[in-house]
Scaffold this active site. Structure first.
Site, PDB file in Angstrom:
ATOM      1  N   PHE A   2       0.011  -9.940  -5.621  1.00 41.49           N
ATOM      2  CA  PHE A   2       0.730  -9.928  -6.606  1.00 41.49           C
ATOM      3  C   PHE A   2       1.634 -10.993  -6.596  1.00 41.49           C
ATOM      4  O   PHE A   2       2.046 -11.994  -5.085  1.00 41.49           O
ATOM      5  CB  PHE A   2       1.125  -8.543  -7.037  1.00 41.49           C
ATOM      6  CG  PHE A   2       0.472  -7.750  -6.918  1.00 41.49           C
ATOM      7  CD1 PHE A   2      -0.477  -7.892  -8.507  1.00 41.49           C
ATOM      8  CD2 PHE A   2       0.271  -6.830  -6.695  1.00 41.49           C
ATOM      9  CE1 PHE A   2      -1.059  -6.808  -9.139  1.00 41.49           C
ATOM     10  CE2 PHE A   2      -0.987  -5.741  -6.533  1.00 41.49           C
ATOM     11  CZ  PHE A   2      -1.458  -5.208  -7.881  1.00 41.49           C
ATOM     12  N   SER A  47      -6.709  -4.393  -9.891  1.00 44.22           N
ATOM     13  CA  SER A  47      -5.720  -3.680  -9.129  1.00 44.22           C
ATOM     14  C   SER A  47      -4.179  -3.665 -10.776  1.00 44.22           C
ATOM     15  O   SER A  47      -4.774  -5.003 -10.842  1.00 44.22           O
ATOM     16  CB  SER A  47      -5.748  -4.390  -8.074  1.00 44.22           C
ATOM     17  OG  SER A  47      -6.166  -4.033  -6.699  1.00 44.22           O
ATOM     18  N   CYS A  54       0.897  -1.121  -6.274  1.00 49.34           N
ATOM     19  CA  CYS A  54      -0.853  -1.800  -6.516  1.00 49.34           C
ATOM     20  C   CYS A  54      -2.038   0.030  -6.730  1.00 49.34           C
ATOM     21  O   CYS A  54      -1.668   0.928  -5.688  1.00 49.34           O
ATOM     22  CB  CYS A  54      -1.391  -1.819  -4.891  1.00 49.34           C
ATOM     23  SG  CYS A  54      -3.119  -3.065  -5.303  1.00 49.34           S
ATOM     24  N   THR A  56      -5.057   1.310  -8.862  1.00 50.11           N
ATOM     25  CA  THR A  56      -6.602   1.482  -8.805  1.00 50.11           C
ATOM     26  C   THR A  56      -7.124   1.974 -10.569  1.00 50.11           C
ATOM     27  O   THR A  56      -6.694   3.240 -10.724  1.00 50.11           O
ATOM     28  CB  THR A  56      -7.534   1.346  -8.207  1.00 50.11           C
ATOM     29  OG1 THR A  56      -7.213   0.689  -6.985  1.00 50.11           O
ATOM     30  CG2 THR A  56      -9.197   1.192  -9.325  1.00 50.11           C
ATOM     31  N   ALA A  72      -2.760   9.282  -5.363  1.00 55.27           N
ATOM     32  CA  ALA A  72      -2.361  10.110  -4.632  1.00 55.27           C
ATOM     33  C   ALA A  72      -1.217  10.538  -3.739  1.00 55.27           C
ATOM     34  O   ALA A  72       0.140  10.242  -4.019  1.00 55.27           O
ATOM     35  CB  ALA A  72      -3.246   9.167  -3.212  1.00 55.27           C
ATOM     36  N   HIS A 110       2.526  -2.767  -1.930  1.00 53.67           N
ATOM     37  CA  HIS A 110       2.566  -1.726  -0.889  1.00 53.67           C
ATOM     38  C   HIS A 110       4.036  -1.249  -0.418  1.00 53.67           C
ATOM     39  O   HIS A 110       4.695  -2.139   0.454  1.00 53.67           O
ATOM     40  CB  HIS A 110       1.981  -2.325   0.493  1.00 53.67           C
ATOM     41  CG  HIS A 110       0.294  -2.376   0.095  1.00 53.67           C
ATOM     42  ND1 HIS A 110      -0.477  -3.293   1.847  1.00 53.67           N
ATOM     43  CD2 HIS A 110      -0.571  -2.223  -0.499  1.00 53.67           C
ATOM     44  CE1 HIS A 110      -1.597  -3.184   1.082  1.00 53.67           C
ATOM     45  NE2 HIS A 110      -1.989  -2.872   0.209  1.00 53.67           N
ATOM     46  N   THR A 156      15.901 -12.029  -5.858  1.00 53.28           N
ATOM     47  CA  THR A 156      16.477 -13.086  -4.803  1.00 53.28           C
ATOM     48  C   THR A 156      17.635 -11.982  -4.129  1.00 53.28           C
ATOM     49  O   THR A 156      18.344 -12.111  -5.001  1.00 53.28           O
ATOM     50  CB  THR A 156      17.422 -14.662  -4.896  1.00 53.28           C
ATOM     51  OG1 THR A 156      16.144 -15.348  -5.508  1.00 53.28           O
ATOM     52  CG2 THR A 156      17.742 -14.746  -3.170  1.00 53.28           C
TER      53      THR A 156
END
Length: 244
Positions: A2, A47, A54, A56, A72, A110, A156
């Site tokens: 991404f 995704s 991320c 699905t 999960a 992640h 930033t």
């Protein structure tokens, strides 16, 4: 992959615990609505970044402008998705295409940790957020003027205090209208993803020094000795300057 440029904000319309006998764990199925703009070319298995995580697409209902994702148990523990409820708003971004302009930075989706908002301070029409990571370790990769991803938004870093364990970012008025973090207050948590470049550089440098040390019989490489020597000299010089 991404960019950290949030495309739209969706609304959590349903949270349903998954059946452990069929899902393999006590996860949750999220239904996210009010996001028609990112569903025009969506397909099952795609995704989508949800608050920087991320996930699905498991079900798709473009006619009702909504989609489902399974989360999960590990993801619920390591991100702020476990604290979502019906009506919660979430940042959404589709995975990049090969032709996408990289206006943000490389974001994996992640999440490394959760940071707590310590304070929100107005600065003109901007907002300065001070955040404290749940663990200290991520601070080693957080540097002033570097990139960081907060709830999926590429931002930033404006200040870092390693000793006190916090960092700051600023949201301009344009960004405030387009990300969920602008509506959060002190005490709330945000998902944090560190810039992957810092991790890769660290691993490469550590690997180099380890190989050099082995080649020199356990003795540190000459370049490392020079760096340490210069740091010691600078420290001594600063202390002497303060004593004058």
């Amino acid at each position: 992959m991404f960019t950290g440029l949030v495309e739209t904000i969706g609304t959590v319309s349903s949270l349903v615990p998954l059946d452990p006998s069929t899902s393999g764990g006590n996860g949750t199925s999220l239904t996210i609505s009010d996001c028609s703009s990112i569903l025009t070319d969506a397909a099952l298995g795609d995704s989508i970044s949800v608050n920087g995580t991320c996930l699905t697409v498991t079900e798709l209902d473009s006619s009702r402008h909504r989609f489902k994702v399974g989360v999960a148990p590990e993801t619920l523990r390591r991100t702020n998705l476990g604290g979502l409820k019906e009506g919660s708003r979430v940042n959404l971004e589709r995975a990049v295409l090969g032709s996408t302009r990289m206006g943000g930075h490389f974001v994996q989706g992640h999440v490394d940790t959760i940071a707590t908002i310590v304070s929100v301070t107005p600065d003109g029409n901007a907002l300065t957020f001070r955040l404290q990571p749940r663990e200290r370790e991520p601070l080693r990769y957080i540097v002033e003027k570097g990139y960081i991803t907060l709830d999926g938004a590429s931002l930033t870093i404006t200040r870092v205090n390693d000793e006190e364990g916090w960092f700051e970012v600023m949201l301009i008025s344009y960004t405030q209208e387009r990300v969920v973090m602008a509506g959060k207050t002190a005490g709330e948590g945000v998902n944090v993803e560190i810039d992957i470049v810092g991790k890769l550089v660290e691993k490469s440098v550590v690997g180099y020094f380890e190989r050099e040390a082995q080649a020199e019989g356990g003795r540190g490489p000459a370049i490392l000795e020079k760096i340490v020597g210069r740091l010691v000299e600078a420290k001594v010089g600063a202390m002497q300057q303060q004593q004058r």
